[in-house]
Design a protein around this motif. Sequence first.
Motif, PDB file in Angstrom:
ATOM      1  N   GLU A 232       0.829  -1.199   0.000  1.00 52.90           N
ATOM      2  CA  GLU A 232       0.000   0.000   0.000  1.00 52.90           C
ATOM      3  C   GLU A 232       0.871   1.260   0.000  1.00 52.90           C
ATOM      4  OE1 GLU A 232      -3.704  -0.169   1.541  1.00 52.90           O
ATOM      5  OE2 GLU A 232      -3.810   1.706   0.409  1.00 52.90           O
ATOM      6  N   ASN A 233       1.974   1.164   0.753  1.00 46.46           N
ATOM      7  CA  ASN A 233       2.874   2.284   0.903  1.00 46.46           C
ATOM      8  C   ASN A 233       3.418   2.777  -0.445  1.00 46.46           C
ATOM      9  OD1 ASN A 233       4.210   4.049   2.445  1.00 46.46           O
ATOM     10  ND2 ASN A 233       5.831   2.602   3.105  1.00 46.46           N
ATOM     11  N   ALA A 234       3.939   1.837  -1.235  1.00 51.38           N
ATOM     12  CA  ALA A 234       4.484   2.198  -2.550  1.00 51.38           C
ATOM     13  C   ALA A 234       3.360   2.644  -3.482  1.00 51.38           C
ATOM     14  CB  ALA A 234       5.242   1.023  -3.148  1.00 51.38           C
ATOM     15  N   ALA A 235       2.203   1.987  -3.384  1.00 54.66           N
ATOM     16  CA  ALA A 235       1.072   2.372  -4.238  1.00 54.66           C
ATOM     17  C   ALA A 235       0.669   3.817  -3.940  1.00 54.66           C
ATOM     18  CB  ALA A 235      -0.096   1.416  -4.019  1.00 54.66           C
ATOM     19  N   GLU A 236       0.648   4.177  -2.644  1.00 56.82           N
ATOM     20  CA  GLU A 236       0.308   5.555  -2.251  1.00 56.82           C
ATOM     21  C   GLU A 236       1.360   6.543  -2.746  1.00 56.82           C
ATOM     22  OE1 GLU A 236      -2.326   6.858  -1.127  1.00 56.82           O
ATOM     23  OE2 GLU A 236      -3.459   5.279  -0.109  1.00 56.82           O
ATOM     24  N   LYS A 237       2.625   6.150  -2.651  1.00 52.93           N
ATOM     25  CA  LYS A 237       3.706   7.022  -3.130  1.00 52.93           C
ATOM     26  C   LYS A 237       3.574   7.266  -4.620  1.00 52.93           C
ATOM     27  CE  LYS A 237       7.616   5.915  -0.258  1.00 52.93           C
ATOM     28  NZ  LYS A 237       8.628   4.861  -0.249  1.00 52.93           N
ATOM     29  N   LEU A 238       3.310   6.186  -5.356  1.00 53.96           N
ATOM     30  CA  LEU A 238       3.166   6.291  -6.801  1.00 53.96           C
ATOM     31  C   LEU A 238       1.947   7.155  -7.146  1.00 53.96           C
ATOM     32  CD1 LEU A 238       4.070   5.476  -9.609  1.00 53.96           C
ATOM     33  CD2 LEU A 238       3.020   3.232  -9.287  1.00 53.96           C
ATOM     34  N   ALA A 239       0.856   6.935  -6.409  1.00 47.69           N
ATOM     35  CA  ALA A 239      -0.347   7.749  -6.632  1.00 47.69           C
ATOM     36  C   ALA A 239      -0.026   9.227  -6.402  1.00 47.69           C
ATOM     37  CB  ALA A 239      -1.475   7.291  -5.699  1.00 47.69           C
ATOM     38  N   GLY A 240       0.788   9.501  -5.378  1.00 49.69           N
ATOM     39  CA  GLY A 240       1.189  10.874  -5.062  1.00 49.69           C
ATOM     40  C   GLY A 240       2.013  11.486  -6.190  1.00 49.69           C
ATOM     41  N   LEU A 241       2.960  10.706  -6.730  1.00 48.34           N
ATOM     42  CA  LEU A 241       3.782  11.199  -7.846  1.00 48.34           C
ATOM     43  C   LEU A 241       2.906  11.515  -9.058  1.00 48.34           C
ATOM     44  CD1 LEU A 241       6.811   8.680  -7.892  1.00 48.34           C
ATOM     45  CD2 LEU A 241       6.842  11.077  -7.155  1.00 48.34           C
ATOM     46  N   ILE A 242       1.937  10.634  -9.309  1.00 50.75           N
ATOM     47  CA  ILE A 242       1.057  10.821 -10.470  1.00 50.75           C
ATOM     48  C   ILE A 242       0.188  12.063 -10.283  1.00 50.75           C
ATOM     49  CG2 ILE A 242      -0.878   9.798 -11.764  1.00 50.75           C
ATOM     50  CD1 ILE A 242       0.454   7.010 -11.087  1.00 50.75           C
ATOM     51  N   ARG A 243      -0.395  12.184  -9.089  1.00 47.77           N
ATOM     52  CA  ARG A 243      -1.262  13.363  -8.833  1.00 47.77           C
ATOM     53  C   ARG A 243      -0.449  14.652  -8.820  1.00 47.77           C
ATOM     54  NH1 ARG A 243      -3.778   9.956  -4.506  1.00 47.77           N
ATOM     55  NH2 ARG A 243      -5.657   9.030  -5.413  1.00 47.77           N
ATOM     56  N   GLY A 244       0.833  14.542  -8.430  1.00 50.58           N
ATOM     57  CA  GLY A 244       1.693  15.713  -8.430  1.00 50.58           C
ATOM     58  C   GLY A 244       1.995  16.189  -9.851  1.00 50.58           C
ATOM     59  N   THR A 245       1.997  15.273 -10.789  1.00 55.87           N
ATOM     60  CA  THR A 245       2.305  15.625 -12.186  1.00 55.87           C
ATOM     61  C   THR A 245       1.030  15.975 -12.967  1.00 55.87           C
ATOM     62  OG1 THR A 245       4.045  13.944 -12.018  1.00 55.87           O
ATOM     63  CG2 THR A 245       3.633  14.845 -14.207  1.00 55.87           C
ATOM     64  N   TRP A 246      -0.031  15.215 -12.714  1.00 59.21           N
ATOM     65  CA  TRP A 246      -1.304  15.434 -13.417  1.00 59.21           C
ATOM     66  C   TRP A 246      -2.378  15.588 -12.342  1.00 59.21           C
ATOM     67  CZ3 TRP A 246       1.893  11.162 -14.801  1.00 59.21           C
ATOM     68  CH2 TRP A 246       2.538  11.283 -16.037  1.00 59.21           C
ATOM     69  N   GLU A 247      -2.701  16.824 -11.994  1.00 63.45           N
ATOM     70  CA  GLU A 247      -3.545  16.989 -10.800  1.00 63.45           C
ATOM     71  C   GLU A 247      -4.958  16.430 -10.959  1.00 63.45           C
ATOM     72  OE1 GLU A 247      -3.877  21.031  -9.599  1.00 63.45           O
ATOM     73  OE2 GLU A 247      -4.345  21.760 -11.608  1.00 63.45           O
ATOM     74  N   ASN A 248      -5.412  16.293 -12.207  1.00 67.63           N
ATOM     75  CA  ASN A 248      -6.774  15.777 -12.383  1.00 67.63           C
ATOM     76  C   ASN A 248      -6.865  14.264 -12.551  1.00 67.63           C
ATOM     77  OD1 ASN A 248      -7.895  18.334 -12.232  1.00 67.63           O
ATOM     78  ND2 ASN A 248      -7.387  18.724 -14.396  1.00 67.63           N
ATOM     79  N   ALA A 249      -5.708  13.584 -12.458  1.00 69.71           N
ATOM     80  CA  ALA A 249      -5.725  12.131 -12.673  1.00 69.71           C
ATOM     81  C   ALA A 249      -6.701  11.449 -11.710  1.00 69.71           C
ATOM     82  CB  ALA A 249      -4.320  11.577 -12.479  1.00 69.71           C
ATOM     83  N   ASP A 250      -7.421  10.479 -12.241  1.00 66.58           N
ATOM     84  CA  ASP A 250      -8.390   9.722 -11.441  1.00 66.58           C
ATOM     85  C   ASP A 250      -7.700   8.418 -11.010  1.00 66.58           C
ATOM     86  OD1 ASP A 250     -10.433   7.997 -10.645  1.00 66.58           O
ATOM     87  OD2 ASP A 250     -11.349   7.890 -12.648  1.00 66.58           O
ATOM     88  N   VAL A 251      -7.086   8.462  -9.823  1.00 64.62           N
ATOM     89  CA  VAL A 251      -6.258   7.334  -9.357  1.00 64.62           C
ATOM     90  C   VAL A 251      -6.989   6.537  -8.280  1.00 64.62           C
ATOM     91  CG1 VAL A 251      -3.981   6.661  -8.484  1.00 64.62           C
ATOM     92  CG2 VAL A 251      -4.247   8.850  -9.666  1.00 64.62           C
TER      93      VAL A 251
END
Length: 281
Positions: A232-251
């Motif tokens: 979960e930890n890495a998944a959350e980190k990855l989700a954070g990186l994605i949202r940081g780059t594309w703020e509207n991403a539906d993750v």
Amino acid sequence: MRYKIVSDSASNIHTIEQVPFSYAPLHIIVGDRDFPDDDRLDLARMEEELSRGGKSGTACPGTGDWLDAFGDAESIFCVTITSGLSGSCAAARAAKAEYEEQYPLRHVHVIDSLSAGPEMALLIEKLQELICTGASENEILDSIREYTCRTRLLFCLKSLRNLANNGRVSPSAAKICEILGIRVVGQASTQGTLEILNKCHGEAGALSRMVKIMNGAGFSGGKVRLMHNSNENAAEKLAGLIRGTWENADVRISPTLGLCGYYAENGGIMLGFDTPGSSRL
Ligand code: X90
């Protein structure tokens, strides 16, 4: 028209809302124990058996399992794990032939995902949306065909042992992971096989690598479905990186179930995403 969506358990989805849905379980076999990948699967128990280190493998659903999942629907959209790595799609096609022969007015549309897990989930979500908007059977088929050109699957794995032991990657590829701290980043190839793209030192590097690959594929803030085996930890980190780059991403993040959990192994992450245009230029 009574529509139904079915998939095998490699989608990691057991229920959806608004549209009738069933799944055909794959099986994880550990020693002489059979673990069907269904609602009753005790993942902790399976992991415990696996940790004993004996022989293990998997089996795809049979024709009968698919027929059970079809039930009595008139029009069925059936999403399978890649035919490049499993017999599930062939069994679904055999079940389709039987079903349509028995009920000449009914249709089964088998969709070979050429992928697994979260990319299958994206296809199921798209079918669900299309059915809910009242699209006709042909419109649904056209749209889902077009959508499959706009979805991709990436993964980040710590171990390829189960994949190699079952002949799904070469033993030499699996050896890479034996070096401590190495993460393998890869994708589902266009043929629906496992393709290794990068060997990264450490998880952080692997996660940012995945974001770079998404960028290169033309991701622009669409859907991302992340699935992980006990990470979960890495998944959350990855989700954070994605949202940081594309703020509207539906993750959205969810755990892998039996089949994907077995092959992705502890710490493994799978990521499905979609792009506005074809993602394989
Ligand atoms: O029929 C069977 O016994 C099932 C065989 C499935 C083999 C591979 C499943 C892989 C699941 C691993 C990372 C994603 C790789 C996807 C490549 C298309 C998870």
